[in-house]
Design a protein around this motif. Structure first.
Motif, PDB file in Angstrom:
ATOM      1  N   SER A 188      -1.455 -24.525  86.235  1.00 47.12           N
ATOM      2  CA  SER A 188      -1.552 -24.705  87.679  1.00 47.12           C
ATOM      3  C   SER A 188      -0.927 -23.536  88.431  1.00 47.12           C
ATOM      4  O   SER A 188       0.247 -23.241  88.243  1.00 47.12           O
ATOM      5  CB  SER A 188      -0.846 -25.997  88.075  1.00 47.12           C
ATOM      6  OG  SER A 188      -0.695 -26.045  89.472  1.00 47.12           O
ATOM      7  N   PRO A 189      -1.692 -22.882  89.314  1.00 43.14           N
ATOM      8  CA  PRO A 189      -1.123 -21.785  90.112  1.00 43.14           C
ATOM      9  C   PRO A 189      -0.020 -22.273  91.055  1.00 43.14           C
ATOM     10  O   PRO A 189       0.821 -21.506  91.477  1.00 43.14           O
ATOM     11  CB  PRO A 189      -2.312 -21.255  90.917  1.00 43.14           C
ATOM     12  CG  PRO A 189      -3.528 -21.834  90.315  1.00 43.14           C
ATOM     13  CD  PRO A 189      -3.110 -23.067  89.572  1.00 43.14           C
ATOM     14  N   GLN A 190      -0.018 -23.566  91.388  1.00 41.42           N
ATOM     15  CA  GLN A 190       0.977 -24.109  92.309  1.00 41.42           C
ATOM     16  C   GLN A 190       2.264 -24.528  91.601  1.00 41.42           C
ATOM     17  O   GLN A 190       3.157 -25.087  92.205  1.00 41.42           O
ATOM     18  CB  GLN A 190       0.412 -25.334  93.053  1.00 41.42           C
ATOM     19  CG  GLN A 190      -0.711 -25.001  94.016  1.00 41.42           C
ATOM     20  CD  GLN A 190      -2.047 -24.768  93.329  1.00 41.42           C
ATOM     21  OE1 GLN A 190      -2.317 -25.317  92.272  1.00 41.42           O
ATOM     22  NE2 GLN A 190      -2.882 -23.928  93.911  1.00 41.42           N
ATOM     23  N   SER A 191       2.351 -24.271  90.311  1.00 42.35           N
ATOM     24  CA  SER A 191       3.511 -24.710  89.543  1.00 42.35           C
ATOM     25  C   SER A 191       4.783 -24.044  90.042  1.00 42.35           C
ATOM     26  O   SER A 191       4.752 -22.991  90.667  1.00 42.35           O
ATOM     27  CB  SER A 191       3.318 -24.383  88.064  1.00 42.35           C
ATOM     28  OG  SER A 191       3.355 -22.993  87.874  1.00 42.35           O
ATOM     29  N   TYR A 206      -4.061  -6.690  95.480  1.00 45.20           N
ATOM     30  CA  TYR A 206      -4.201  -7.889  96.311  1.00 45.20           C
ATOM     31  C   TYR A 206      -5.348  -8.763  95.796  1.00 45.20           C
ATOM     32  O   TYR A 206      -5.236  -9.995  95.758  1.00 45.20           O
ATOM     33  CB  TYR A 206      -4.412  -7.497  97.772  1.00 45.20           C
ATOM     34  CG  TYR A 206      -4.424  -8.663  98.718  1.00 45.20           C
ATOM     35  CD1 TYR A 206      -3.227  -9.275  99.108  1.00 45.20           C
ATOM     36  CD2 TYR A 206      -5.609  -9.164  99.222  1.00 45.20           C
ATOM     37  CE1 TYR A 206      -3.229 -10.358  99.965  1.00 45.20           C
ATOM     38  CE2 TYR A 206      -5.621 -10.248 100.089  1.00 45.20           C
ATOM     39  CZ  TYR A 206      -4.429 -10.839 100.457  1.00 45.20           C
ATOM     40  OH  TYR A 206      -4.440 -11.914 101.308  1.00 45.20           O
ATOM     41  N   ASP A 207      -6.444  -8.123  95.365  1.00 46.08           N
ATOM     42  CA  ASP A 207      -7.565  -8.868  94.781  1.00 46.08           C
ATOM     43  C   ASP A 207      -7.109  -9.653  93.549  1.00 46.08           C
ATOM     44  O   ASP A 207      -7.548 -10.782  93.325  1.00 46.08           O
ATOM     45  CB  ASP A 207      -8.710  -7.928  94.396  1.00 46.08           C
ATOM     46  CG  ASP A 207      -9.443  -7.353  95.591  1.00 46.08           C
ATOM     47  OD1 ASP A 207      -9.251  -7.849  96.723  1.00 46.08           O
ATOM     48  OD2 ASP A 207     -10.213  -6.387  95.399  1.00 46.08           O
ATOM     49  N   ILE A 208      -6.224  -9.052  92.745  1.00 45.90           N
ATOM     50  CA  ILE A 208      -5.690  -9.744  91.568  1.00 45.90           C
ATOM     51  C   ILE A 208      -4.878 -10.967  92.002  1.00 45.90           C
ATOM     52  O   ILE A 208      -5.029 -12.058  91.440  1.00 45.90           O
ATOM     53  CB  ILE A 208      -4.830  -8.789  90.708  1.00 45.90           C
ATOM     54  CG1 ILE A 208      -5.718  -7.747  90.033  1.00 45.90           C
ATOM     55  CG2 ILE A 208      -4.019  -9.575  89.675  1.00 45.90           C
ATOM     56  CD1 ILE A 208      -4.954  -6.634  89.339  1.00 45.90           C
ATOM     57  N   LEU A 209      -4.024 -10.807  93.011  1.00 52.29           N
ATOM     58  CA  LEU A 209      -3.222 -11.927  93.496  1.00 52.29           C
ATOM     59  C   LEU A 209      -4.115 -13.066  93.972  1.00 52.29           C
ATOM     60  O   LEU A 209      -3.830 -14.242  93.704  1.00 52.29           O
ATOM     61  CB  LEU A 209      -2.288 -11.478  94.621  1.00 52.29           C
ATOM     62  CG  LEU A 209      -1.231 -10.428  94.261  1.00 52.29           C
ATOM     63  CD1 LEU A 209      -0.410 -10.075  95.496  1.00 52.29           C
ATOM     64  CD2 LEU A 209      -0.333 -10.893  93.128  1.00 52.29           C
ATOM     65  N   GLN A 210      -5.193 -12.735  94.660  1.00 50.20           N
ATOM     66  CA  GLN A 210      -6.120 -13.768  95.130  1.00 50.20           C
ATOM     67  C   GLN A 210      -6.867 -14.410  93.960  1.00 50.20           C
ATOM     68  O   GLN A 210      -7.042 -15.624  93.921  1.00 50.20           O
ATOM     69  CB  GLN A 210      -7.104 -13.189  96.148  1.00 50.20           C
ATOM     70  CG  GLN A 210      -6.449 -12.644  97.404  1.00 50.20           C
ATOM     71  CD  GLN A 210      -5.414 -13.576  97.986  1.00 50.20           C
ATOM     72  OE1 GLN A 210      -5.723 -14.692  98.386  1.00 50.20           O
ATOM     73  NE2 GLN A 210      -4.161 -13.148  98.015  1.00 50.20           N
ATOM     74  N   ARG A 211      -7.269 -13.603  93.000  1.00 49.48           N
ATOM     75  CA  ARG A 211      -7.984 -14.124  91.829  1.00 49.48           C
ATOM     76  C   ARG A 211      -7.111 -15.104  91.056  1.00 49.48           C
ATOM     77  O   ARG A 211      -7.586 -16.116  90.545  1.00 49.48           O
ATOM     78  CB  ARG A 211      -8.405 -12.958  90.927  1.00 49.48           C
ATOM     79  CG  ARG A 211      -9.106 -13.385  89.670  1.00 49.48           C
ATOM     80  CD  ARG A 211      -9.581 -12.172  88.880  1.00 49.48           C
ATOM     81  NE  ARG A 211     -10.414 -12.629  87.791  1.00 49.48           N
ATOM     82  CZ  ARG A 211     -10.092 -12.527  86.520  1.00 49.48           C
ATOM     83  NH1 ARG A 211      -8.956 -11.967  86.165  1.00 49.48           N
ATOM     84  NH2 ARG A 211     -10.902 -12.965  85.580  1.00 49.48           N
ATOM     85  N   GLU A 212      -5.827 -14.796  90.968  1.00 50.50           N
ATOM     86  CA  GLU A 212      -4.885 -15.650  90.234  1.00 50.50           C
ATOM     87  C   GLU A 212      -4.327 -16.784  91.105  1.00 50.50           C
ATOM     88  O   GLU A 212      -3.504 -17.561  90.643  1.00 50.50           O
ATOM     89  CB  GLU A 212      -3.728 -14.806  89.682  1.00 50.50           C
ATOM     90  CG  GLU A 212      -4.136 -13.846  88.592  1.00 50.50           C
ATOM     91  CD  GLU A 212      -4.437 -14.532  87.263  1.00 50.50           C
ATOM     92  OE1 GLU A 212      -3.969 -15.679  87.048  1.00 50.50           O
ATOM     93  OE2 GLU A 212      -5.143 -13.923  86.439  1.00 50.50           O
ATOM     94  N   GLU A 213      -4.773 -16.850  92.366  1.00 53.40           N
ATOM     95  CA  GLU A 213      -4.342 -17.888  93.303  1.00 53.40           C
ATOM     96  C   GLU A 213      -2.822 -17.919  93.461  1.00 53.40           C
ATOM     97  O   GLU A 213      -2.187 -18.979  93.459  1.00 53.40           O
ATOM     98  CB  GLU A 213      -4.870 -19.260  92.884  1.00 53.40           C
ATOM     99  CG  GLU A 213      -6.380 -19.321  92.835  1.00 53.40           C
ATOM    100  CD  GLU A 213      -6.904 -20.674  92.390  1.00 53.40           C
ATOM    101  OE1 GLU A 213      -6.150 -21.678  92.437  1.00 53.40           O
ATOM    102  OE2 GLU A 213      -8.070 -20.733  91.986  1.00 53.40           O
ATOM    103  N   ILE A 214      -2.239 -16.740  93.612  1.00 55.91           N
ATOM    104  CA  ILE A 214      -0.787 -16.617  93.772  1.00 55.91           C
ATOM    105  C   ILE A 214      -0.457 -16.703  95.259  1.00 55.91           C
ATOM    106  O   ILE A 214      -0.859 -15.846  96.041  1.00 55.91           O
ATOM    107  CB  ILE A 214      -0.284 -15.286  93.157  1.00 55.91           C
ATOM    108  CG1 ILE A 214      -0.556 -15.294  91.657  1.00 55.91           C
ATOM    109  CG2 ILE A 214       1.189 -15.084  93.460  1.00 55.91           C
ATOM    110  CD1 ILE A 214      -0.320 -13.967  90.983  1.00 55.91           C
TER     111      ILE A 214
END
Length: 141
Positions: free
Chosen positions: A28-31, A91-99
């Motif tokens: 879960s990215p929200q962990s 930034y695209d990586i951060l969005q892809r990983e839902e950070i």
């Protein structure tokens, strides 16, 4: 050796940027647990930026290879190598990983990329930058 399970690939408008994910890999990215982005310096790569095992517990490290470094693409056009372009791709990586929240550790050339990334995150209001350590800095682009 065999394949590298920690290596991932992100297609950006400037090319393919590969990155490693190390440490606590939660489904879960929200962990809970810290998300840390490590931005390497000129001539380095994600392979040389491995955090000590003691830091990996409870944290997830994201370590991109900038264009022309490590296993990322090697564009012929100079535009992808600009600090703002590298920041956009990270930034695209951060969005892809839902950070949604990340702490940045930046070394040398990674610093200007990190500063651009902070500005981009603030403007887009999707990822909160909790802080940034800038080691061996230089502010020239």
């Amino acid at each position: 050796g065999g394949g590298d399970d920690s290596l991932r690939e992100a297609s950006t408008k400037f090319g393919v940027m590969n990155y490693r994910v190390l440490g606590e890999e939660s489904a879960s990215p929200q962990s809970e647990g810290s998300k840390i982005l490590f931005l390497h310096g000129l001539g380095s790569s994600s392979e040389t930026c491995q955090p000590p095992q003691s830091l990996l517990s409870g944290s997830t490290f994201f370590v991109p290879d900038f264009f022309g470094h490590g296993s990322s693409s090697l564009p012929l056009d100079p535009e992808p190598y600009r600090m703002a372009s590298l920041a956009s791709s990270v930034y695209d990586i951060l969005q892809r990983e839902e950070i949604s929240s990340v702490f940045i550790i930046a070394h040398s050339m990674g610093g200007p990329v990190g500063i651009e990334l902070c500005e981009l995150a603030l403007a887009n209001n999707k990822t909160r930058i909790r802080g940034m350590i800038y080691e061996e800095g230089n502010l020239d682009e």
